[in-house]
Design a protein around this motif. Structure first.
Motif, PDB file in Angstrom:
ATOM      1  N   ASN A 119       0.499 -45.119   0.341  1.00  0.00           N
ATOM      2  CA  ASN A 119       1.060 -45.879  -0.532  1.00  0.00           C
ATOM      3  C   ASN A 119       0.086 -46.604  -1.311  1.00  0.00           C
ATOM      4  O   ASN A 119      -0.030 -47.149  -2.422  1.00  0.00           O
ATOM      5  CB  ASN A 119       2.446 -46.259  -0.194  1.00  0.00           C
ATOM      6  N   ASN A 120      -0.373 -47.560  -0.245  1.00  0.00           N
ATOM      7  CA  ASN A 120      -1.373 -48.823  -0.625  1.00  0.00           C
ATOM      8  C   ASN A 120      -2.455 -48.061  -1.554  1.00  0.00           C
ATOM      9  O   ASN A 120      -2.760 -48.762  -2.550  1.00  0.00           O
ATOM     10  CB  ASN A 120      -1.886 -49.521   0.455  1.00  0.00           C
ATOM     11  N   LEU A 121      -3.030 -47.093  -1.047  1.00  0.00           N
ATOM     12  CA  LEU A 121      -4.246 -46.435  -1.605  1.00  0.00           C
ATOM     13  C   LEU A 121      -3.659 -45.952  -3.081  1.00  0.00           C
ATOM     14  O   LEU A 121      -4.421 -46.216  -4.152  1.00  0.00           O
ATOM     15  CB  LEU A 121      -4.979 -45.163  -1.282  1.00  0.00           C
ATOM     16  N   ALA A 122      -2.430 -45.466  -3.106  1.00  0.00           N
ATOM     17  CA  ALA A 122      -1.914 -45.090  -4.358  1.00  0.00           C
ATOM     18  C   ALA A 122      -1.881 -46.262  -5.280  1.00  0.00           C
ATOM     19  O   ALA A 122      -2.230 -45.922  -6.588  1.00  0.00           O
ATOM     20  CB  ALA A 122      -0.647 -44.415  -4.165  1.00  0.00           C
ATOM     21  N   ASN A 123      -1.281 -47.320  -4.976  1.00  0.00           N
ATOM     22  CA  ASN A 123      -1.005 -48.603  -5.646  1.00  0.00           C
ATOM     23  C   ASN A 123      -2.501 -48.914  -6.435  1.00  0.00           C
ATOM     24  O   ASN A 123      -2.806 -49.425  -7.221  1.00  0.00           O
ATOM     25  CB  ASN A 123      -0.475 -49.603  -5.118  1.00  0.00           C
ATOM     26  N   LEU A 124      -3.419 -49.018  -5.299  1.00  0.00           N
ATOM     27  CA  LEU A 124      -4.954 -49.403  -5.777  1.00  0.00           C
ATOM     28  C   LEU A 124      -5.482 -48.536  -6.906  1.00  0.00           C
ATOM     29  O   LEU A 124      -5.828 -48.945  -7.741  1.00  0.00           O
ATOM     30  CB  LEU A 124      -5.867 -49.768  -4.409  1.00  0.00           C
ATOM     31  N   TYR A 125      -5.222 -47.294  -6.458  1.00  0.00           N
ATOM     32  CA  TYR A 125      -5.679 -46.267  -7.370  1.00  0.00           C
ATOM     33  C   TYR A 125      -5.200 -46.558  -8.812  1.00  0.00           C
ATOM     34  O   TYR A 125      -5.868 -46.535  -9.737  1.00  0.00           O
ATOM     35  CB  TYR A 125      -5.603 -44.900  -6.976  1.00  0.00           C
ATOM     36  N   ILE A 126      -3.975 -46.577  -8.795  1.00  0.00           N
ATOM     37  CA  ILE A 126      -3.290 -46.581 -10.268  1.00  0.00           C
ATOM     38  C   ILE A 126      -3.613 -48.045 -10.767  1.00  0.00           C
ATOM     39  O   ILE A 126      -3.934 -47.856 -12.002  1.00  0.00           O
ATOM     40  CB  ILE A 126      -1.637 -46.623  -9.920  1.00  0.00           C
ATOM     41  N   SER A 127      -3.840 -49.123 -10.181  1.00  0.00           N
ATOM     42  CA  SER A 127      -4.170 -50.413 -10.796  1.00  0.00           C
ATOM     43  C   SER A 127      -5.702 -50.415 -11.258  1.00  0.00           C
ATOM     44  O   SER A 127      -5.615 -50.564 -12.510  1.00  0.00           O
ATOM     45  CB  SER A 127      -4.177 -51.461  -9.730  1.00  0.00           C
ATOM     46  N   SER A 128      -6.504 -49.562 -10.557  1.00  0.00           N
ATOM     47  CA  SER A 128      -7.889 -49.607 -11.155  1.00  0.00           C
ATOM     48  C   SER A 128      -7.974 -48.681 -12.083  1.00  0.00           C
ATOM     49  O   SER A 128      -8.713 -48.748 -13.200  1.00  0.00           O
ATOM     50  CB  SER A 128      -8.665 -48.989  -9.773  1.00  0.00           C
ATOM     51  N   TYR A 129      -7.197 -47.598 -12.154  1.00  0.00           N
ATOM     52  CA  TYR A 129      -7.041 -46.550 -13.293  1.00  0.00           C
ATOM     53  C   TYR A 129      -6.493 -47.168 -14.829  1.00  0.00           C
ATOM     54  O   TYR A 129      -7.278 -47.093 -15.631  1.00  0.00           O
ATOM     55  CB  TYR A 129      -6.235 -45.335 -12.907  1.00  0.00           C
ATOM     56  N   GLN A 130      -5.491 -47.830 -14.391  1.00  0.00           N
ATOM     57  CA  GLN A 130      -5.042 -48.597 -15.717  1.00  0.00           C
ATOM     58  C   GLN A 130      -5.869 -49.435 -16.115  1.00  0.00           C
ATOM     59  O   GLN A 130      -6.007 -49.759 -17.199  1.00  0.00           O
ATOM     60  CB  GLN A 130      -3.763 -49.156 -15.094  1.00  0.00           C
ATOM     61  N   LEU A 131      -6.525 -50.260 -15.260  1.00  0.00           N
ATOM     62  CA  LEU A 131      -7.555 -51.528 -15.846  1.00  0.00           C
ATOM     63  C   LEU A 131      -8.414 -50.906 -16.712  1.00  0.00           C
ATOM     64  O   LEU A 131      -8.940 -51.495 -17.514  1.00  0.00           O
ATOM     65  CB  LEU A 131      -8.001 -52.079 -14.547  1.00  0.00           C
ATOM     66  N   HIS A 132      -9.023 -49.905 -16.131  1.00  0.00           N
ATOM     67  CA  HIS A 132     -10.174 -49.003 -16.799  1.00  0.00           C
ATOM     68  C   HIS A 132      -9.973 -48.106 -17.849  1.00  0.00           C
ATOM     69  O   HIS A 132     -10.680 -47.296 -18.399  1.00  0.00           O
ATOM     70  CB  HIS A 132     -11.230 -48.518 -15.886  1.00  0.00           C
ATOM     71  N   SER A 133      -8.601 -48.060 -18.273  1.00  0.00           N
ATOM     72  CA  SER A 133      -8.074 -46.843 -19.161  1.00  0.00           C
ATOM     73  C   SER A 133      -8.290 -47.280 -20.696  1.00  0.00           C
ATOM     74  O   SER A 133      -8.061 -46.836 -21.486  1.00  0.00           O
ATOM     75  CB  SER A 133      -6.767 -46.300 -18.873  1.00  0.00           C
ATOM     76  N   THR A 134      -8.673 -48.512 -20.950  1.00  0.00           N
ATOM     77  CA  THR A 134      -8.908 -49.187 -22.118  1.00  0.00           C
ATOM     78  C   THR A 134     -10.124 -49.974 -22.392  1.00  0.00           C
ATOM     79  O   THR A 134     -10.315 -50.607 -21.283  1.00  0.00           O
ATOM     80  CB  THR A 134      -7.473 -49.955 -22.570  1.00  0.00           C
ATOM     81  N   LEU A 135     -10.394 -50.178 -23.494  1.00  0.00           N
ATOM     82  CA  LEU A 135     -11.326 -50.917 -24.096  1.00  0.00           C
ATOM     83  C   LEU A 135     -11.068 -52.363 -24.600  1.00  0.00           C
ATOM     84  O   LEU A 135     -12.091 -52.903 -25.461  1.00  0.00           O
ATOM     85  CB  LEU A 135     -12.846 -50.206 -24.628  1.00  0.00           C
ATOM     86  N   ASP A 136      -9.700 -52.351 -24.860  1.00  0.00           N
ATOM     87  CA  ASP A 136      -9.199 -53.366 -25.747  1.00  0.00           C
ATOM     88  C   ASP A 136      -8.835 -54.483 -25.074  1.00  0.00           C
ATOM     89  O   ASP A 136      -7.970 -54.377 -23.927  1.00  0.00           O
ATOM     90  CB  ASP A 136      -7.744 -52.618 -26.636  1.00  0.00           C
ATOM     91  N   VAL A 137      -9.245 -55.592 -25.432  1.00  0.00           N
ATOM     92  CA  VAL A 137      -8.838 -56.804 -24.477  1.00  0.00           C
ATOM     93  C   VAL A 137      -7.403 -57.278 -24.431  1.00  0.00           C
ATOM     94  O   VAL A 137      -6.928 -57.435 -23.232  1.00  0.00           O
ATOM     95  CB  VAL A 137      -9.504 -58.098 -25.186  1.00  0.00           C
ATOM     96  N   SER A 138      -6.669 -56.865 -25.220  1.00  0.00           N
ATOM     97  CA  SER A 138      -5.214 -57.408 -25.333  1.00  0.00           C
ATOM     98  C   SER A 138      -4.441 -56.360 -24.281  1.00  0.00           C
ATOM     99  O   SER A 138      -3.633 -56.565 -23.472  1.00  0.00           O
ATOM    100  CB  SER A 138      -4.381 -57.412 -26.574  1.00  0.00           C
ATOM    101  N   GLU A 139      -4.809 -55.003 -24.574  1.00  0.00           N
ATOM    102  CA  GLU A 139      -4.631 -53.832 -23.416  1.00  0.00           C
ATOM    103  C   GLU A 139      -4.797 -54.202 -22.074  1.00  0.00           C
ATOM    104  O   GLU A 139      -3.871 -54.019 -21.250  1.00  0.00           O
ATOM    105  CB  GLU A 139      -4.995 -52.546 -24.133  1.00  0.00           C
TER     106      GLU A 139
END
Lengths: 125, 271
Positions: B103-123
């Motif tokens: 579960n912890n790895l899933a949370n970390l993976y999703i956080s990392s995935y979402q952080l790098h899913s955009t190149l827009d500063v506000s996003e």
């Protein structure tokens, strides 16, 4: 194998992905996502779902309004609804339950909690 | 004709059942006889033993020996059962640990995935807010971005208050600035003193030597009682990945603007 359909109504893509990730562990479950209350209402009224996971604070239409509209529909009166929210106050919980929510989970949530609630509401052994 | 056949079939069935009944009765009688013989032998042995103290003592010793043997067997079985239960408990504990880790790895993976899913500063900032609210459970916090030239830190996104309510800071000064200067997650005040002017957690956002900004958390949601090991993992993840995501989005924004300017200049020259 029975196919259960779950609707996630949540404006945060991070939370939607997290919930989808957790629910993947349940066998025979199909997950559909909605990004706000209005989107959720559209999907829940045009399709059949066995469970809805609903956030409260959302743009366009909040989760409480969505729950009251769902409960107003005769066809959806019995569909289980679990609220997943940051609102931890007792009065928020009571309001959601009074409107027709079956379960109330507060964030941050554990995947195990979601699984346990989903299993219970879907009556999966 | 068919009635005759039916009658004959039923008669045959009855005869078969009757034979089975005879067989069953015979077996019962034999079993009864066997048990009678056994009881009689035991009674006879007991009677003999009752008349002879030596025989009685021998029988008693035999029975005691048998009881001792059974007790040893019973203790062995209990020990084995306890061992199996211990193993079972270890498996359950290990399963729960693996489940939690998963579960912890899933949370970390999703956080990392979402952080790098955009190149827009506000996003990117929106994703950081989502992670801090939904995964960490913070109620009041702000994301600061550093001005490289002045070393000033300004709140650019916040939850639980207006941006103006989060005062600017300077790199190296105050709890936020100090944590950014040292590039280490800091806990300026304990949780039970949350809600004041000082943050309970400061997360520095650095990309190598570059000071990108910081996240300052002032209070947690009322249902959140303290920090879990996952929260500390998320602080570390945000320190690295949120910084990289903001930096990449800023660079992308700058390059887009430069590209637009250069394109305008080229268009002007080509007219």
């Amino acid at each position: 194998m029975n196919q259960h359909r779950i609707l996630i109504v949540e404006d945060s893509p991070t939370m939607r992905q997290l919930l989808r990730f957790a629910l993947r562990r349940l066998p025979g479950v199909e997950v559909v996502e909605a990004s706000d209350g209005m989107d959720g209402l559209r999907k829940v009224t045009s399709d059949a779902f066995d469970l809805a996971l609903v956030d409260i604070n959302m743009p366009v239409m909040d989760g409480l309004k969505l729950i009251s509209l769902i409960r107003g529909e005769e066809r959806l009166a019995e569909m289980p609804i679990a609220v997943i929210t940051t609102e931890g106050a007792q009065e928020d919980r009571e309001r959601a339950i009074a409107l027709g929510a079956n379960e109330y989970l507060t964030k941050p949530i554990q995947a195990q909690q979601v699984l346990s609630v989903a299993k219970s509401l879907l009556k999966i052994g | 004709m068919s009635d005759e056949n039916e009658t004959s079939e039923r008669a045959a069935e009855f005869v078969t059942m009757f034979r089975k009944g005879i067989e069953f009765t015979r077996e019962l009688l034999e079993e009864n006889q066997r048990l009678r013989t056994r009881v009689s032998a035991i009674e006879s042995r007991q009677n003999d033993a009752a008349q002879s103290p030596t025989e009685w003592e021998k029988l008693r010793e035999e029975l005691l020996e048998r009881i001792r043997g059974l007790e040893v067997d019973r203790n062995d079985a209990i020990e084995r059962l306890q061992e199996v239960e211990r193993e079972n408990q270890q498996f359950v504990t290990r399963y729960l640990e693996v489940e939690e880790e998963n579960n912890n790895l899933a949370n970390l993976y999703i956080s990392s995935y979402q952080l790098h899913s955009t190149l827009d500063v506000s996003e990117t900032l929106k994703t950081i807010l989502e992670i801090v609210i939904n995964l960490i459970g913070a109620e009041r916090f702000a994301v600061y971005v550093a001005d490289e030239k002045t070393g000033q830190l300004h709140a650019v996104a916040a939850e639980g208050g207006k941006l103006s309510e989060f005062p600017a800071a300077t790199v190296g000064e105050g709890s936020i600035g100090a944590c950014l200067a040292t590039d280490e997650v800091a806990y300026p005040v304990p949780l039970d003193q949350a809600g004041g002017g000082e943050p309970i957690v400061c997360i520095p956002l650095c990309v190598q030597e570059r000071k990108v900004g910081a996240i300052a958390i002032y209070s947690l949601l009322q249902q959140k009682q303290g920090f879990s090991p996952l929260d500390h993992e998320l602080f570390s993840l945000l320190a690295g990945h949120a910084a990289t995501a903001i930096f990449a989005a800023q660079l992308h924004g700058q390059s887009e603007r430069k590209l637009s300017t250069i394109q305008g200049f080229i268009d002007l020259l080509s007219q």
